[in-house]
Design an enzyme around this catalytic site. Sequence first.
Site, PDB file in Angstrom:
ATOM      1  N   CYS A 121      -4.393  -1.265  -2.488  1.00 44.78           N
ATOM      2  CA  CYS A 121      -4.079   0.144  -1.630  1.00 44.78           C
ATOM      3  C   CYS A 121      -5.071   0.190  -3.512  1.00 44.78           C
ATOM      4  CB  CYS A 121      -2.977   0.375  -2.804  1.00 44.78           C
ATOM      5  SG  CYS A 121      -2.996   2.428  -2.817  1.00 44.78           S
TER       6      CYS A 121
ATOM      7  N   HIS B  16      -7.831   3.158   3.785  1.00 42.79           N
ATOM      8  CA  HIS B  16      -7.716   3.449   4.841  1.00 42.79           C
ATOM      9  C   HIS B  16      -9.048   3.668   5.520  1.00 42.79           C
ATOM     10  CE1 HIS B  16      -3.211   4.532   3.753  1.00 42.79           C
ATOM     11  NE2 HIS B  16      -3.602   5.414   4.815  1.00 42.79           N
TER      12      HIS B  16
ATOM     13  N   GLU C  70      -4.367   8.762   8.590  1.00 42.55           N
ATOM     14  CA  GLU C  70      -2.714   8.585   8.952  1.00 42.55           C
ATOM     15  C   GLU C  70      -2.400   9.242  11.048  1.00 42.55           C
ATOM     16  OE1 GLU C  70      -0.074   7.157   7.430  1.00 42.55           O
ATOM     17  OE2 GLU C  70      -1.129   5.973   5.617  1.00 42.55           O
TER      18      GLU C  70
ATOM     19  N   CYS D 274     -11.469   2.569  -0.550  1.00 48.49           N
ATOM     20  CA  CYS D 274      -9.866   3.154  -0.187  1.00 48.49           C
ATOM     21  C   CYS D 274      -8.955   2.414   1.405  1.00 48.49           C
ATOM     22  CB  CYS D 274      -9.438   5.294   0.114  1.00 48.49           C
ATOM     23  SG  CYS D 274      -7.970   5.532   0.827  1.00 48.49           S
TER      24      CYS D 274
ATOM     25  N   ASP E 170       0.590  -0.911  -0.288  1.00 43.66           N
ATOM     26  CA  ASP E 170      -0.138   0.027  -0.051  1.00 43.66           C
ATOM     27  C   ASP E 170       1.529   1.445  -0.337  1.00 43.66           C
ATOM     28  OD1 ASP E 170      -2.103   1.164  -0.153  1.00 43.66           O
ATOM     29  OD2 ASP E 170      -2.150   1.726   1.919  1.00 43.66           O
ATOM     30  N   SER E 171       0.347   2.444  -0.447  1.00 44.73           N
ATOM     31  CA  SER E 171       1.181   3.654  -0.262  1.00 44.73           C
ATOM     32  C   SER E 171       1.431   3.669   0.985  1.00 44.73           C
ATOM     33  CB  SER E 171       0.233   4.529  -0.760  1.00 44.73           C
ATOM     34  OG  SER E 171      -1.087   4.873  -0.571  1.00 44.73           O
TER      35      SER E 171
HETATM   36  N1  DGL Z   1      -5.014   3.751   0.634  1.00 43.72           N
HETATM   37  C1  DGL Z   1      -4.597   3.987  -0.312  1.00 43.72           C
HETATM   38  C2  DGL Z   1      -6.418   3.567  -1.102  1.00 43.72           C
HETATM   39  O1  DGL Z   1      -6.327   2.572  -0.768  1.00 43.72           O
HETATM   40  C3  DGL Z   1      -5.011   5.527   0.041  1.00 43.72           C
HETATM   41  C4  DGL Z   1      -3.881   6.508   0.825  1.00 43.72           C
HETATM   42  C5  DGL Z   1      -2.780   7.516  -0.587  1.00 43.72           C
HETATM   43  O2  DGL Z   1      -3.647   8.315  -0.855  1.00 43.72           O
HETATM   44  O3  DGL Z   1      -2.113   7.066  -0.764  1.00 43.72           O
HETATM   45  O4  DGL Z   1      -6.161   4.608  -2.564  1.00 43.72           O
END
Ligand code: DGL
Length: 271
Positions: A73, A189, A153, A187, A10-11
């Site tokens: 992600c 997150h 975050e 997403c 993931d990012s």
């Molecule tokens: N976890 C990333 C996603 O699912 C989002 C975070 C980001 O913008 O890098 O899109």
Amino acid sequence: MDSRPIGVFDSGLGGLTAVRKLLEVLPGEDIVYLGDTGRVPYGGKSRETILRYAIDDTEFLMRRNVKSILIACGTVSSNALREVQEAAGAIPVTGIVELSARKAANSTRSGKIGVIATAATIRSGAFGNAVRRYLPDASVTEKACPLFVPLVEDGRIHPGEPLIELCAREYLAPMQEAGVDTLILGCTHYPLLLDVIRGIMGPDVTLVNPGEETALYISRELTARNMLSGRSDGGSQQYFITDNSEKFGSVASLFLGRDAGQFVTHTDITE
Ligand code: DGL
């Protein structure tokens, strides 16, 4: 049997919501996680940049000899799935879009489905297109929520906290107006905001958690292909991050539901 680890990237930390489910359903598997915390967020970047980062992430996991890659992600899954699959060659790659869309299409009663995600994910149209493949008459309402990732975050995830409540109420207003009965958290997150989102949308709206859906799918696939490690528990975990922020440990444990500090390594993406 296949003793190689499962790779997840993931990012940042959001992908840990998928790892949490993997640890629950596949306790005997080794897991290698890459969180590109030095370059998060991806969601506001151009497609070219997202592609470049996604290939770096994939190659990093390939060098760790993984047997399967989970793109935990939404931004990469919706913008770069094909490119990651090409880079991974024979290693199976699973993104979060298709499985979440299928789950939403199977869950909705009214055909009114909402998608919330990063700006780059919404711009790609990937979730809406996937939902309509399963349910051609679906009415899909999509909304980019760029402030959710930094707030998550930063640990701002609790119902009643003024910042996240204000932000969530504004982002979710179009979903309420459209009367969606199913909402894809597009997403990884966003499942951390489950309580906040449920508080606003109400208990009758089904919330689709993409990381969980994908982890369950990987579990079924590895079982069907006889690619599990053969151990019933005791798999190892390694978490690689590209920026060693002080808050990683505390926020990661929120995502994982357990302490992961001892398994974390700060790495260069090219290593
Ligand atoms: N976890 C990333 C996603 O699912 C989002 C975070 C980001 O913008 O890098 O899109």
